[in-house]
Design a protein around this motif. Structure first.
Motif, PDB file in Angstrom:
ATOM      1  N   HIS A 118       0.864  -1.168   0.026  1.00  0.00           N
ATOM      2  CA  HIS A 118      -0.066   0.048   0.040  1.00  0.00           C
ATOM      3  C   HIS A 118       0.875   1.331   0.146  1.00  0.00           C
ATOM      4  CE1 HIS A 118      -4.042  -1.597   0.298  1.00  0.00           C
ATOM      5  NE2 HIS A 118      -3.373  -2.762   0.804  1.00  0.00           N
ATOM      6  N   ARG A 163      -4.007  -6.918 -11.234  1.00  0.00           N
ATOM      7  CA  ARG A 163      -4.463  -8.360 -10.612  1.00  0.00           C
ATOM      8  C   ARG A 163      -3.508  -8.973 -10.197  1.00  0.00           C
ATOM      9  NH1 ARG A 163     -10.219  -7.931 -10.605  1.00  0.00           N
ATOM     10  NH2 ARG A 163     -10.976  -6.752 -12.330  1.00  0.00           N
ATOM     11  N   VAL A 209      -4.199  -6.221  -4.977  1.00  0.00           N
ATOM     12  CA  VAL A 209      -5.603  -6.083  -4.877  1.00  0.00           C
ATOM     13  C   VAL A 209      -6.370  -5.017  -5.614  1.00  0.00           C
ATOM     14  CG1 VAL A 209      -5.633  -7.639  -2.970  1.00  0.00           C
ATOM     15  CG2 VAL A 209      -5.781  -5.284  -2.400  1.00  0.00           C
ATOM     16  N   GLU A 217      -2.086  -6.820   3.350  1.00  0.00           N
ATOM     17  CA  GLU A 217      -2.106  -7.192   2.048  1.00  0.00           C
ATOM     18  C   GLU A 217      -0.781  -7.095   1.129  1.00  0.00           C
ATOM     19  OE1 GLU A 217      -6.720  -6.705   0.699  1.00  0.00           O
ATOM     20  OE2 GLU A 217      -5.324  -4.598   0.638  1.00  0.00           O
ATOM     21  N   TRP A 267      -9.917  -7.905  10.275  1.00  0.00           N
ATOM     22  CA  TRP A 267     -10.599  -7.442   9.032  1.00  0.00           C
ATOM     23  C   TRP A 267     -11.120  -8.467   8.398  1.00  0.00           C
ATOM     24  CZ3 TRP A 267      -9.830  -7.271   3.550  1.00  0.00           C
ATOM     25  CH2 TRP A 267      -8.429  -7.761   3.145  1.00  0.00           C
ATOM     26  N   TYR A 288     -17.049  -2.864   7.700  1.00  0.00           N
ATOM     27  CA  TYR A 288     -16.679  -2.190   6.501  1.00  0.00           C
ATOM     28  C   TYR A 288     -17.645  -1.367   5.825  1.00  0.00           C
ATOM     29  CZ  TYR A 288     -11.919  -3.752   6.145  1.00  0.00           C
ATOM     30  OH  TYR A 288     -10.783  -3.886   6.145  1.00  0.00           O
ATOM     31  N   ASP A 341     -17.719   0.930   3.399  1.00  0.00           N
ATOM     32  CA  ASP A 341     -17.583   1.130   2.076  1.00  0.00           C
ATOM     33  C   ASP A 341     -18.179   0.197   1.304  1.00  0.00           C
ATOM     34  OD1 ASP A 341     -15.134  -0.496   3.244  1.00  0.00           O
ATOM     35  OD2 ASP A 341     -14.695  -0.399   1.152  1.00  0.00           O
ATOM     36  N   TRP A 389     -15.958  -0.359  -8.762  1.00  0.00           N
ATOM     37  CA  TRP A 389     -14.840   1.013  -9.489  1.00  0.00           C
ATOM     38  C   TRP A 389     -13.934   0.198 -10.227  1.00  0.00           C
ATOM     39  CZ3 TRP A 389      -9.812   1.636  -7.926  1.00  0.00           C
ATOM     40  CH2 TRP A 389      -9.234   1.032  -6.910  1.00  0.00           C
ATOM     41  N   VAL A 390     -13.847  -1.158 -10.506  1.00  0.00           N
ATOM     42  CA  VAL A 390     -12.849  -1.496 -11.422  1.00  0.00           C
ATOM     43  C   VAL A 390     -13.651  -2.266 -12.307  1.00  0.00           C
ATOM     44  CG1 VAL A 390     -10.756  -1.565  -9.983  1.00  0.00           C
ATOM     45  CG2 VAL A 390     -12.219  -3.521  -9.882  1.00  0.00           C
ATOM     46  N   TRP A 399     -13.294   2.983   3.990  1.00  0.00           N
ATOM     47  CA  TRP A 399     -12.128   2.828   2.939  1.00  0.00           C
ATOM     48  C   TRP A 399     -12.637   3.756   1.913  1.00  0.00           C
ATOM     49  CZ3 TRP A 399      -7.601   1.177   4.609  1.00  0.00           C
ATOM     50  CH2 TRP A 399      -7.561   0.322   5.605  1.00  0.00           C
ATOM     51  N   GLU A 446     -12.334   4.559  -1.571  1.00  0.00           N
ATOM     52  CA  GLU A 446     -12.086   4.463  -3.132  1.00  0.00           C
ATOM     53  C   GLU A 446     -13.289   5.047  -3.570  1.00  0.00           C
ATOM     54  OE1 GLU A 446     -11.545   1.782  -1.086  1.00  0.00           O
ATOM     55  OE2 GLU A 446      -9.615   0.796  -1.492  1.00  0.00           O
TER      56      GLU A 446
HETATM   57  C1  LIG Z   1     -13.067 -13.846  -3.319  1.00  0.00           C
HETATM   58  C2  LIG Z   1     -12.070 -12.951  -3.860  1.00  0.00           C
HETATM   59  O1  LIG Z   1     -10.938 -13.342  -3.873  1.00  0.00           O
HETATM   60  N1  LIG Z   1     -12.374 -11.826  -4.290  1.00  0.00           N
HETATM   61  C3  LIG Z   1     -11.893 -10.836  -4.893  1.00  0.00           C
HETATM   62  C4  LIG Z   1     -11.517  -9.518  -4.305  1.00  0.00           C
HETATM   63  O2  LIG Z   1     -11.171  -9.874  -2.820  1.00  0.00           O
HETATM   64  C5  LIG Z   1     -10.781  -8.545  -4.842  1.00  0.00           C
HETATM   65  O3  LIG Z   1     -11.025  -7.037  -4.089  1.00  0.00           O
HETATM   66  C6  LIG Z   1     -10.289  -6.596  -3.372  1.00  0.00           C
HETATM   67  O4  LIG Z   1     -10.492  -7.141  -2.258  1.00  0.00           O
HETATM   68  C7  LIG Z   1      -9.479  -6.486  -1.157  1.00  0.00           C
HETATM   69  C8  LIG Z   1      -9.782  -7.487   0.323  1.00  0.00           C
HETATM   70  O5  LIG Z   1      -9.468  -8.884  -0.185  1.00  0.00           O
HETATM   71  C9  LIG Z   1      -9.700  -5.030  -0.961  1.00  0.00           C
HETATM   72  O6  LIG Z   1      -8.832  -4.649  -0.061  1.00  0.00           O
HETATM   73  C10 LIG Z   1      -9.043  -4.279   1.262  1.00  0.00           C
HETATM   74  O7  LIG Z   1     -10.429  -3.441   0.970  1.00  0.00           O
HETATM   75  C11 LIG Z   1     -10.509  -2.018   1.225  1.00  0.00           C
HETATM   76  C12 LIG Z   1     -11.616  -1.661   0.469  1.00  0.00           C
HETATM   77  O8  LIG Z   1     -12.802  -2.260   0.851  1.00  0.00           O
HETATM   78  C13 LIG Z   1      -9.244  -1.555   0.816  1.00  0.00           C
HETATM   79  O9  LIG Z   1      -9.310   0.058   0.828  1.00  0.00           O
HETATM   80  C14 LIG Z   1      -8.215  -2.013   1.536  1.00  0.00           C
HETATM   81  O10 LIG Z   1      -6.803  -1.388   1.418  1.00  0.00           O
HETATM   82  C15 LIG Z   1      -8.116  -3.518   1.700  1.00  0.00           C
HETATM   83  N2  LIG Z   1      -7.479  -3.866   2.951  1.00  0.00           N
HETATM   84  C16 LIG Z   1      -7.963  -3.941   4.020  1.00  0.00           C
HETATM   85  C17 LIG Z   1      -7.418  -4.461   5.333  1.00  0.00           C
HETATM   86  O11 LIG Z   1      -9.320  -3.889   4.024  1.00  0.00           O
HETATM   87  C18 LIG Z   1      -9.600  -4.452  -2.334  1.00  0.00           C
HETATM   88  O12 LIG Z   1      -9.963  -3.186  -2.185  1.00  0.00           O
HETATM   89  C19 LIG Z   1     -10.515  -5.153  -3.490  1.00  0.00           C
HETATM   90  N3  LIG Z   1     -10.308  -4.693  -4.560  1.00  0.00           N
HETATM   91  C20 LIG Z   1     -11.191  -3.959  -5.399  1.00  0.00           C
HETATM   92  C21 LIG Z   1     -10.586  -3.463  -6.713  1.00  0.00           C
HETATM   93  O13 LIG Z   1     -12.442  -3.886  -5.042  1.00  0.00           O
HETATM   94  C22 LIG Z   1     -11.220  -8.319  -6.243  1.00  0.00           C
HETATM   95  C23 LIG Z   1     -10.235  -7.505  -6.918  1.00  0.00           C
HETATM   96  O14 LIG Z   1     -10.615  -7.277  -8.269  1.00  0.00           O
HETATM   97  O15 LIG Z   1     -11.143  -9.708  -6.993  1.00  0.00           O
HETATM   98  C24 LIG Z   1     -11.842 -10.441  -6.118  1.00  0.00           C
HETATM   99  O16 LIG Z   1     -12.118 -11.804  -7.016  1.00  0.00           O
END
Ligand SMILES: CC(=O)N[C@@H]1[C@@H](O)[C@H](O[C@@H]2O[C@H](CO)[C@@H](O[C@@H]3O[C@H](CO)[C@@H](O)[C@H](O)[C@H]3NC(C)=O)[C@H](O)[C@H]2NC(C)=O)[C@@H](CO)O[C@H]1O
Length: 586
Positions: free
Chosen positions: A298, A318, A322, A362, A442, A469, A471, A477-478, A518, A520
């Motif tokens: 991050h 990807r 994440v 992460e 989390w 959470y 949010d 958003w992707v 969060w 985003e």
């Molecule tokens: C089941 C599976 O694999 N699903 C994935 C999905 O997890 C991916 O989305 C990303 O998920 C992250 C958590 O696993 C997420 O990061 C966390 O969430 C917050 C937003 O809610 C972020 O701001 C934080 O930095 C993160 N960390 C913590 C401690 O919360 C991340 O934001 C998700 N990414 C997106 C773009 O939504 C997804 C990615 O495309 O793929 C799925 O398959």
């Protein structure tokens, strides 16, 4: 016709007389029942809020007190212009106490509808404040936030006495007292609940909100308004996730290029003055500001010229992280730790925190593995390029970062990390000392990691994403569809998310909980609605750990939402007003 008369009445600051009144509320079996008024009615007529003030075990108090609560059965008229506070013993916290007094008077004023001047009749109010430890003004995880409150009536005044174990307790007492004052729109008069006796203290010492100001920027005014609302419901920790891979808005004097390159614009920077202002503002509201510098993942924007990151903006994202843009610190570079020391020192100076969040969220093996330099370093150390090897690399980073943190903060303050592969209960004690580290969970509330960590004696802060959470539940958003943690989490779920139930007999290791926003998909414009009134539901859960479900709290919850709106918070609406007026019917 009724509405018209009311509007005119308000403008003229004259009240509708009891005979003309259409509706009144009657307290029956702990519910305020909306009732047609008749000329034959001989009872004192109660407005809705006046009725709710004392009807029910906790009246309109939020969060509900945890000790003895006696709300009496009577309301007395008070003169809002004659409220006087007397502090018995000010000590080192006397300035804070003064500020808490101003806030208290301000809260009373906010109870009055705009454009209305209540009658200046009624008794004066004298508030006597007794702080048992007036020299304590620092936050700590074992600070005593308890207080007691008594309200008594004499022939010529209302006397309220607040006894607090510390400034923080006294401050909570003033919040509670402010919730016992109501504007009566029938009499155009301020009323107070009399014959009150309350003793109160929180169940959990850590009651927080996380705001991520890196994905999108929030103004200082928006942050202060959030802290104001937190104080109203006795939340005590503003967790400031200030940087991330998308932006670096934290002003750095020693490494100015991090901010210059990393902020979205020169106007989207939190300067030293801004932070000092927020920290002071929060302190007098009983809210600690906890800084987080999330690392080694991050990170990204801002670090461009340092050569200290890997996989920054790697594509396709990807494969490496994440969410875009990817970026991770390169733990093999000694210079990195000089940067960390500078960041930590400037955070120490600005925030002066009692605890520090080191992130640890992460970390991606694939990102580190994309660097030949990192691979060579690992091979030289005889670490395999597999998950176990990358944990050793992460441990190398964390050990050095920890050392720099202690040096920068000039004390061995408690450190917090997000749950991750490093905090996996099967191996965590190999890397992280339970007396030094607090783990912020989390994953879900039912994740076996929780029990595993508790069994090993780790202290936890619960931010399980399935309930906390804020949010979740918006569009992706992707791509299209919903965001990753959808659906939206309603206040009911937040309210019923009990850390005690999650922890079972390890409850004492739970420090509390935190809702995460969060960002985003939010910024200053959407902030209030994302947080409120759901964060109030969290506040009561963490203050009181009620045994009852959300239904029992519903009438008070609807009211706390109204109160937040009166304070200027654009809190989401929860139900039709009909439900607020007709308790227990929805
Ligand atoms: C089941 C599976 O694999 N699903 C994935 C999905 O997890 C991916 O989305 C990303 O998920 C992250 C958590 O696993 C997420 O990061 C966390 O969430 C917050 C937003 O809610 C972020 O701001 C934080 O930095 C993160 N960390 C913590 C401690 O919360 C991340 O934001 C998700 N990414 C997106 C773009 O939504 C997804 C990615 O495309 O793929 C799925 O398959």
């Amino acid at each position: 016709m009724w509405l018209q008369r009311c509007v005119v009445a308000i403008l003229l600051t004259i009240c509708v007389s009891a005979e003309e009144l259409t509706w009144r509320w009657v307290c029956e079996k702990n519910n305020c029942v909306k009732t047609r008024n008749t000329p034959q009615n001989e009872d004192p007529v109660l407005s809705m809020e006046a009725c709710k003030m004392f009807c029910g075990e906790f009246g309109l108090l939020w969060p509900r007190p945890t000790g003895h609560v006696d709300l009496g059965n009577f309301l007395t008229k008070i003169n809002i212009n004659k409220v006087e506070l007397n502090v018995v013993n000010g000590g080192r916290s006397s300035d804070y106490m003064k500020n808490a007094g101003y806030r208290f008077k301000n809260l009373l004023a906010k109870a009055i509808p705009r454009g209305v001047t209540p009658k200046p009749t009624g008794k004066p109010v004298s508030v006597l404040i007794d702080n048992e430890n007036p020299n304590i003004k620092e936050f700590s995880l074992d600070m005593d936030e308890s207080y007691s409150l008594r309200i008594e009536v004499t022939s010529d005044s209302i006397n309220a006495t607040i006894k607090g174990a510390t400034f923080f307790g006294v401050r909570h007492g003033l919040e509670t007292l402010s919730q016992l004052v109501v504007y009566d729109d029938i009499r155009n008069q301020m009323l107070i609940v009399r014959d009150v006796s309350i003793s109160d203290k929180p169940v959990y010492p850590y009651r927080g909100i996380l705001l991520d100001t890196a994905r999108n920027f929030y103004t200082i005014d928006a942050i202060k308004a959030t802290i104001d609302a937190m104080a109203a419901v006795k939340l005590n920790t503003f967790h400031w996730h200030i940087t991330d891979s998308q932006s670096f808005p934290f002003e750095m004097s020693k490494r100015p290029e991090l901010t210059r390159l990393g902020a979205y614009s020169p106007f989207k920077v939190y300067t030293k003055n801004d932070i000092a202002e927020v920290v002071e503002y929060a302190l007098v509201r009983g809210v600690r500001v906890l800084p987080e510098f999330d690392a080694p993942a991050h990170v990204g924007e801002g670090w461009e010229d340092t050569g200290l990151t890997v996989c920054f903006k790697a594509t396709p994202w990807r494969h490496y992280c994440v969410e875009p843009p990817c970026g991770q610190l390169n733990p093999t570079r000694e210079e990195l730790y000089e940067y960390l020391e500078d960041i930590y020192s400037e955070m120490a100076e600005s925030f002066q925190p009692d605890i520090f969040h080191m992130g640890g969220d992460e970390v991606s093996e694939k990102c580190w593995n994309s660097s030949e330099e990192i691979q060579n370093f690992m091979i030289q150390n005889r670490w395999n390029l597999d998950s176990a090897g990358f944990l050793k690399l992460w441990n190398h980073f964390q050990t050095k970062a920890e050392h720099k943190a202690y040096k920068a903060f000039n004390k061995t303050l408690p450190l917090i990390l997000w749950t991750s592969t490093l905090t996996d209960y099967n191996i965590v004690d190999k890397y992280l000392d339970k007396d030094k580290y607090i783990i912020q969970v989390w994953t879900t509330g039912t994740d076996p990691q929780v029990e595993g960590l508790l069994k090993k004696g780790y202290r936890l802060i619960m931010s399980n994403y399935d309930a906390l959470y804020f949010d979740c539940g918006f569009g992706s958003w992707v791509g299209k569809g919903n965001n990753w943690c959808s659906p939206y989490i309603g206040w009911h779920k937040v309210y019923e998310n009990s850390p005690a139930a999650i922890a079972g007999h390890h409850k004492d290791l739970i420090l509390g909980g935190e809702a995460a926003l969060w960002s985003e998909q939010s910024d200053s414009a959407t902030l209030d609605g994302r947080l409120w009134p759901r964060a109030a539901a969290l506040a009561e859960r963490l203050w009181a750990e009620p045994h009852e479900d959300w239904k029992a709290a519903e009438p008070r919850m609807l009211h706390v939402r109204e109160r937040l709106v009166r304070m200027g918070v654009q809190a989401d609406s929860l139900e039709p007003e009909w439900c607020y007026q007709n308790e227990d019917q929805c």
